[in-house]
Design a protein around this motif. Structure first.
Motif, PDB file in Angstrom:
ATOM      1  N   TRP A 141       0.739  -1.069  -0.044  1.00 35.56           N
ATOM      2  CA  TRP A 141       0.076   0.063  -0.173  1.00 35.56           C
ATOM      3  C   TRP A 141       0.958   1.411   0.000  1.00 35.56           C
ATOM      4  O   TRP A 141       1.585   1.327   0.673  1.00 35.56           O
ATOM      5  CB  TRP A 141      -0.886  -0.016   1.391  1.00 35.56           C
ATOM      6  N   THR A 142       0.867   2.162  -0.769  1.00 39.49           N
ATOM      7  CA  THR A 142       1.465   3.405  -0.854  1.00 39.49           C
ATOM      8  C   THR A 142       0.755   4.617  -0.747  1.00 39.49           C
ATOM      9  O   THR A 142      -0.432   4.709  -0.739  1.00 39.49           O
ATOM     10  CB  THR A 142       2.080   3.534  -2.466  1.00 39.49           C
ATOM     11  N   GLU A 161       5.956   3.255   0.520  1.00 41.13           N
ATOM     12  CA  GLU A 161       5.163   2.403   1.107  1.00 41.13           C
ATOM     13  C   GLU A 161       4.650   2.735   2.433  1.00 41.13           C
ATOM     14  O   GLU A 161       5.573   3.412   3.180  1.00 41.13           O
ATOM     15  CB  GLU A 161       5.697   0.993   1.063  1.00 41.13           C
ATOM     16  N   VAL A 162       3.465   2.370   2.936  1.00 41.43           N
ATOM     17  CA  VAL A 162       2.985   2.659   4.159  1.00 41.43           C
ATOM     18  C   VAL A 162       3.625   1.531   5.048  1.00 41.43           C
ATOM     19  O   VAL A 162       3.203   0.229   4.828  1.00 41.43           O
ATOM     20  CB  VAL A 162       1.245   2.619   4.158  1.00 41.43           C
ATOM     21  N   LYS A 163       3.959   1.736   6.022  1.00 39.07           N
ATOM     22  CA  LYS A 163       4.760   0.717   6.800  1.00 39.07           C
ATOM     23  C   LYS A 163       4.145   0.922   8.247  1.00 39.07           C
ATOM     24  O   LYS A 163       3.796   1.944   8.626  1.00 39.07           O
ATOM     25  CB  LYS A 163       6.214   1.054   6.935  1.00 39.07           C
ATOM     26  N   ALA A 164       4.534   0.177   9.108  1.00 41.54           N
ATOM     27  CA  ALA A 164       3.870  -0.073  10.631  1.00 41.54           C
ATOM     28  C   ALA A 164       4.316   1.316  11.307  1.00 41.54           C
ATOM     29  O   ALA A 164       3.387   2.048  11.931  1.00 41.54           O
ATOM     30  CB  ALA A 164       4.684  -0.965  11.149  1.00 41.54           C
ATOM     31  N   HIS A 165       5.616   1.765  11.093  1.00 41.88           N
ATOM     32  CA  HIS A 165       6.061   2.963  11.743  1.00 41.88           C
ATOM     33  C   HIS A 165       5.517   4.229  11.340  1.00 41.88           C
ATOM     34  O   HIS A 165       5.413   5.146  12.081  1.00 41.88           O
ATOM     35  CB  HIS A 165       7.651   3.161  11.688  1.00 41.88           C
ATOM     36  N   ALA A 201       5.112  20.813   9.274  1.00 38.20           N
ATOM     37  CA  ALA A 201       4.442  21.775   8.395  1.00 38.20           C
ATOM     38  C   ALA A 201       4.037  21.551   6.969  1.00 38.20           C
ATOM     39  O   ALA A 201       3.415  22.327   6.405  1.00 38.20           O
ATOM     40  CB  ALA A 201       5.508  22.996   8.402  1.00 38.20           C
ATOM     41  N   SER A 202       4.714  20.581   6.503  1.00 38.24           N
ATOM     42  CA  SER A 202       4.330  20.221   5.194  1.00 38.24           C
ATOM     43  C   SER A 202       2.916  19.967   5.165  1.00 38.24           C
ATOM     44  O   SER A 202       2.174  20.014   4.171  1.00 38.24           O
ATOM     45  CB  SER A 202       5.091  19.164   4.514  1.00 38.24           C
ATOM     46  N   PHE A 203       2.416  19.365   6.058  1.00 41.43           N
ATOM     47  CA  PHE A 203       0.986  19.010   6.082  1.00 41.43           C
ATOM     48  C   PHE A 203       0.024  20.040   5.896  1.00 41.43           C
ATOM     49  O   PHE A 203      -0.880  19.839   5.251  1.00 41.43           O
ATOM     50  CB  PHE A 203       0.515  18.097   7.584  1.00 41.43           C
ATOM     51  N   GLU A 204       0.510  21.204   6.598  1.00 41.97           N
ATOM     52  CA  GLU A 204      -0.355  22.337   6.205  1.00 41.97           C
ATOM     53  C   GLU A 204      -0.362  23.049   5.053  1.00 41.97           C
ATOM     54  O   GLU A 204      -1.441  23.372   4.353  1.00 41.97           O
ATOM     55  CB  GLU A 204       0.087  23.470   7.328  1.00 41.97           C
ATOM     56  N   ARG A 205       0.768  22.835   4.231  1.00 37.34           N
ATOM     57  CA  ARG A 205       0.856  23.224   2.748  1.00 37.34           C
ATOM     58  C   ARG A 205       0.109  22.385   1.947  1.00 37.34           C
ATOM     59  O   ARG A 205      -0.586  22.813   0.996  1.00 37.34           O
ATOM     60  CB  ARG A 205       2.056  23.183   2.448  1.00 37.34           C
ATOM     61  N   LYS A 206       0.184  21.070   2.209  1.00 41.70           N
ATOM     62  CA  LYS A 206      -0.552  19.954   1.239  1.00 41.70           C
ATOM     63  C   LYS A 206      -0.317  18.843   1.675  1.00 41.70           C
ATOM     64  O   LYS A 206       0.841  18.314   1.570  1.00 41.70           O
ATOM     65  CB  LYS A 206      -0.123  20.203  -0.307  1.00 41.70           C
ATOM     66  N   PRO A 207      -1.330  18.171   2.577  1.00 39.57           N
ATOM     67  CA  PRO A 207      -0.969  16.747   2.965  1.00 39.57           C
ATOM     68  C   PRO A 207      -0.798  15.820   2.025  1.00 39.57           C
ATOM     69  O   PRO A 207      -1.668  15.867   0.906  1.00 39.57           O
ATOM     70  CB  PRO A 207      -2.374  16.821   3.821  1.00 39.57           C
ATOM     71  N   VAL A 208       0.064  14.754   2.225  1.00 37.01           N
ATOM     72  CA  VAL A 208       0.107  13.562   1.486  1.00 37.01           C
ATOM     73  C   VAL A 208      -0.482  12.224   2.183  1.00 37.01           C
ATOM     74  O   VAL A 208      -0.073  12.031   3.186  1.00 37.01           O
ATOM     75  CB  VAL A 208       1.581  13.294   1.150  1.00 37.01           C
ATOM     76  N   GLY A 209      -1.413  11.730   1.382  1.00 37.06           N
ATOM     77  CA  GLY A 209      -2.394  10.595   2.178  1.00 37.06           C
ATOM     78  C   GLY A 209      -2.042   9.534   1.605  1.00 37.06           C
ATOM     79  O   GLY A 209      -1.204   9.092   0.822  1.00 37.06           O
ATOM     80  N   ASN A 210      -2.996   8.456   1.933  1.00 36.14           N
ATOM     81  CA  ASN A 210      -2.854   7.134   1.235  1.00 36.14           C
ATOM     82  C   ASN A 210      -4.413   6.645   0.815  1.00 36.14           C
ATOM     83  O   ASN A 210      -4.489   5.295   0.765  1.00 36.14           O
ATOM     84  CB  ASN A 210      -2.279   6.045   2.367  1.00 36.14           C
ATOM     85  N   GLY A 211      -5.126   7.748   0.816  1.00 36.87           N
ATOM     86  CA  GLY A 211      -6.685   7.375   0.329  1.00 36.87           C
ATOM     87  C   GLY A 211      -6.759   7.405  -1.175  1.00 36.87           C
ATOM     88  O   GLY A 211      -5.929   7.476  -2.055  1.00 36.87           O
ATOM     89  N   PRO A 212      -8.291   7.334  -1.411  1.00 36.93           N
ATOM     90  CA  PRO A 212      -8.541   7.001  -2.578  1.00 36.93           C
ATOM     91  C   PRO A 212      -8.463   8.491  -3.621  1.00 36.93           C
ATOM     92  O   PRO A 212      -8.559   8.366  -4.833  1.00 36.93           O
ATOM     93  CB  PRO A 212     -10.320   6.989  -2.343  1.00 36.93           C
TER      94      PRO A 212
END
Length: 517
Positions: free
Chosen positions: A96-97, A103-107, A182-193
Motif C-alpha cells: 500500500w502506498t 510504502e505505508v509501513k508500521a512506523h 509543517a508540510s501537512f499544512e501546505r498540502k497533506p500527502v495521504g494514502n486514500g482514494p
C-alpha cells in the motif's frame, strides 16, 4: 464528542429557481461538494465536523466504515488480533502506498499516532487516551515489530477499540510529513482514494482520484472539488444555479420547498448525533421526576415546528447508526404521554420528594438552541400546569457554557449533545455515563453500571459484548440521568450529475460512493 451548530438564516433570491440544471456528468469527470470552513487543519487531529470530510477522502486507516451499515471492516489492516481486548497485534496489507509513492509501513502509523496525540490542543487528541502512555510524547503502548506489524497496549480492556480505528485521526503519515509536520499544512500527502492537487480548505480544495490506491473500493469520479461555504443559503443558491453537485445541509428557509426545487433529489439520513438535556444529580431530582419531565416533552411537535423535520425523535440514548443501538430502548419514557407524566410526578411526590418550584435549563446563546429550549419549557409547563416549570436560562457564549458544564458549576439542567466519535454503543455509554467519564457532566454514578460496562469492555465476543452494553443502557434508562430528545437528521441535496449519494457515519459524503448519474 460534545458538539454544537449554529447557522444564520437569510432570505434566498427566488429567481434562482429558473436557472436550468447542469448537464449529466460522464464517468471520470469531476463533481463539486459543499463543506464548511474548517476550524483548523494543521494535523490529523483536527479531523472534526468541518474539514474532516476532506481528510477522509485523502486518508485510509486500518479499518473503514461501510456507509450502508456503519460496521467497521478491515482496510489497511490484514488482521487485528487480541485475546484480552487490551493487547492488540496489527498486521498490515503489504504494497500500500502513499500519494508520494512511498510504502505505508508500521512506523507510519505509530509515529503518526504519537504526533497527533501529543498535540495537546488538537481537537481529537483525546481519541488516543485509551492507549497506554497517553500524555507522553511517545506512547509506551505502541511498538513496531517489523515493517508490516505493530502492537497496541491499552490502559484497560476496550472491546470496540478496533471499531474506533476507522476515525481519520488514526490514519498513517508519510515519512515526509513525520520529518516536516509543517508540510501537512501546505498540502497533506495521504494514502486514500484521492490525492490533493490544490489545498485551500477555507476556500476551495481540489482532489483527484489516486489511481495507485490499493483499497477494495475504487473512486468512480476523477475529481472532487470541496468548496467551503460559511452560509448554507449561499451553497443552496449555487446548487440551484448549477454550480454545486452536493449540499450537506439544506437551509431551514428552503425546507418546505426543497423537494420541488431539486426534483426530489434529497436524502434525509439520521446521523450519529443526539441532543439531550443533562440533569445533574446534585439538583436533588429523582428518577421518577426526570421520567415525568421526559414524557411531558412533545418531541414530534417541536421537531415539526422548530426544526422543520430536520431531527428525529430519540427513542434511546444511542444514535441508530451505532453498532449495538437498540431501537426503542428508552421505551415509554421517551414518548409524549401527558397522563403518564402526571402519574410519575405523583409517584415522585408519594415517595416524599418535594417538587422544585422550577428547574433552570441553561443553554448558550450562540448555539442557536433558544427556540427549542423555550419549546421544551412550554411543553412541560403545559402538561404540569405550573406544578413543575422548566425555566430557560442563558449563558452568553459557548466557551463559557462549556467551562461551566465541564466544571459542574451550572446550577440547573443544561442542553447537551453527543456526536459519535466512532459508530458503537460504547462511545455513548462510556464517556457520558461511566463514573469519571470525560463527558459525564451530570456526575452520574452507579457502581453496578460501571461494573457492567467494564465486563462488556472485556468481552471478546462482539455478540455477547453488545448484550452487556444493552443491559448497561437499560440501567441508564431506569435512572434517567439525562433526557434524550432527538437525533440529528441531515437534509442533503444533490444535482442531476450524480446518483443518490451515501454518507459516512459522521455525516460526511462518502467520496468513493460518488458516481455519475
Amino acid at each position: 464528542m460534545v458538539s454544537r451548530s449554529a447557522a444564520a438564516v437569510l432570505p434566498l433570491v427566488c429567481c434562482l429557481l429558473a436557472v436550468p440544471a447542469p448537464a449529466r456528468a460522464e464517468p471520470g469527470t469531476g463533481v463539486t461538494v459543499s463543506t464548511c470552513p474548517p476550524y483548523n487543519i494543521l494535523t490529523l487531529g483536527w479531523a472534526d465536523a468541518c474539514g474532516g470530510d476532506i481528510l477522509d477522502a485523502l486518508f485510509t486507516g486500518l479499518v473503514e466504515y461501510d456507509p450502508r451499515t456503519s460496521r467497521a471492516t478491515y482496510a489497511m489492516a490484514r488482521s487485528i488480533s487480541t485475546k484480552d481486548n487490551r493487547r492488540f497485534t496489527v498486521r498490515l496489507r503489504e504494497g500500500w502506498t502513499f500519494h508520494d509513492g512511498t510504502e505505508v509501513k508500521a512506523h507510519n502509523f505509530v509515529d503518526a499516532w504519537n504526533q497527533t496525540a501529543a498535540a495537546g490542543e488538537s481537537g481529537t487528541a483525546f481519541l488516543f487516551e485509551d492507549i497506554k502512555g497517553f500524555g507522553s510524547r511517545v506512547m509506551s503502548g505502541l511498538r513496531v515489530v517489523d515493517d508490516h506489524t505493530f502492537t497496541i497496549e491499552l490502559r484497560r480492556p476496550l472491546g470496540p477499540f478496533t471499531q474506533k480505528l476507522g476515525h481519520v485521526a488514526f490514519s498513517p503519515l508519510p515519512d515526509s510529513a513525520l520529518k516536516n509536520p509543517a508540510s501537512f499544512e501546505r498540502k497533506p500527502v495521504g494514502n486514500g482514494p484521492f490525492r490533493a492537487v490544490r489545498w485551500a480548505p477555507g476556500a476551495e480544495t481540489v482532489l483527484e482520484r489516486y489511481d495507485g490506491y490499493a483499497g477494495r473500493a475504487k473512486a468512480r469520479v476523477g475529481k472532487i472539488t470541496y468548496r467551503a461555504y460559511s452560509r448554507d443559503e449561499a451553497a443552496y443558491a449555487d446548487m440551484l444555479g448549477g454550480r454545486l453537485d452536493y449540499l450537506a445541509q439544506v437551509p431551514a428557509v428552503a425546507a418546505s420547498r426543497v423537494a420541488e426545487d431539486l426534483g426530489g433529489r434529497v436524502i434525509k439520513p439520521v446521523v450519529g448525533t443526539v441532543q439531550e438535556i443533562g440533569i445533574p444529580l446534585r439538583l436533588g431530582t429523582n428518577a421518577d421526576l426526570r421520567k415525568a419531565v421526559s414524557m411531558a416533552i412533545d418531541r414530534k411537535t417541536i421537531i415539526r415546528e422548530v426544526f422543520r423535520g430536520s431531527r428525529a425523535p430519540a427513542d434511546s440514548f444511542v444514535p441508530p447508526i451505532a453498532e449495538g443501538a437498540k431501537p426503542g430502548a428508552c421505551g415509554a419514557f421517551c414518548r409524549y404521554d401527558p397522563a403518564r407524566a402526571r402519574t410519575y410526578l405523583a409517584r415522585a411526590k408519594a415517595k416524599g420528594f418535594r417538587t422544585p418550584a422550577s428547574i433552570p435549563l441553561y443553554y448558550d446563546v450562540d448555539s442557536g438552541s433558544g427556540d427549542w429550549v423555550k419549546a421544551v419549557a412550554a411543553s412541560v409547563d403545559g402538561v404540569f400546569k405550573g406544578e413543575v416549570k422548566i425555566v430557560p436560562k442563558t449563558v452568553k457564549t459557548f466557551d463559557a457554557f462549556q467551562r461551566a458544564t465541564s466544571k459542574g458549576t451550572v446550577k440547573g439542567a443544561f442542553r447537551m449533545g453527543w456526536r459519535l466519535d466512532f459508530p458503537h454503543i460504547q462511545d455513548v455509554l462510556g464517556p457520558q455515563f461511566a463514573s469519571g467519564g470525560v463527558y459525564n457532566y451530570g456526575l452520574y454514578h452507579n457502581p453496578r453500571y460501571d461494573a457492567l460496562l467494564r465486563a462488556a469492555d472485556r468481552q471478546v465476543s462482539r455478540t455477547k459484548a453488545i448484550g452487556l452494553y444493552r443491559r448497561a443502557e437499560a440501567m441508564v434508562v431506569r435512572d434517567m440521568p439525562a433526557i434524550p430528545l432527538w437525533f440529528y437528521r441531515y437534509e442533503a441535496g444533490y444535482s442531476r450529475r450524480i446518483a443518490t449519494p451515501r454518507l459516512t457515519p459522521f455525516g460526511w459524503l462518502d467520496p468513493v460512493s460518488v458516481r455519475p448519474a
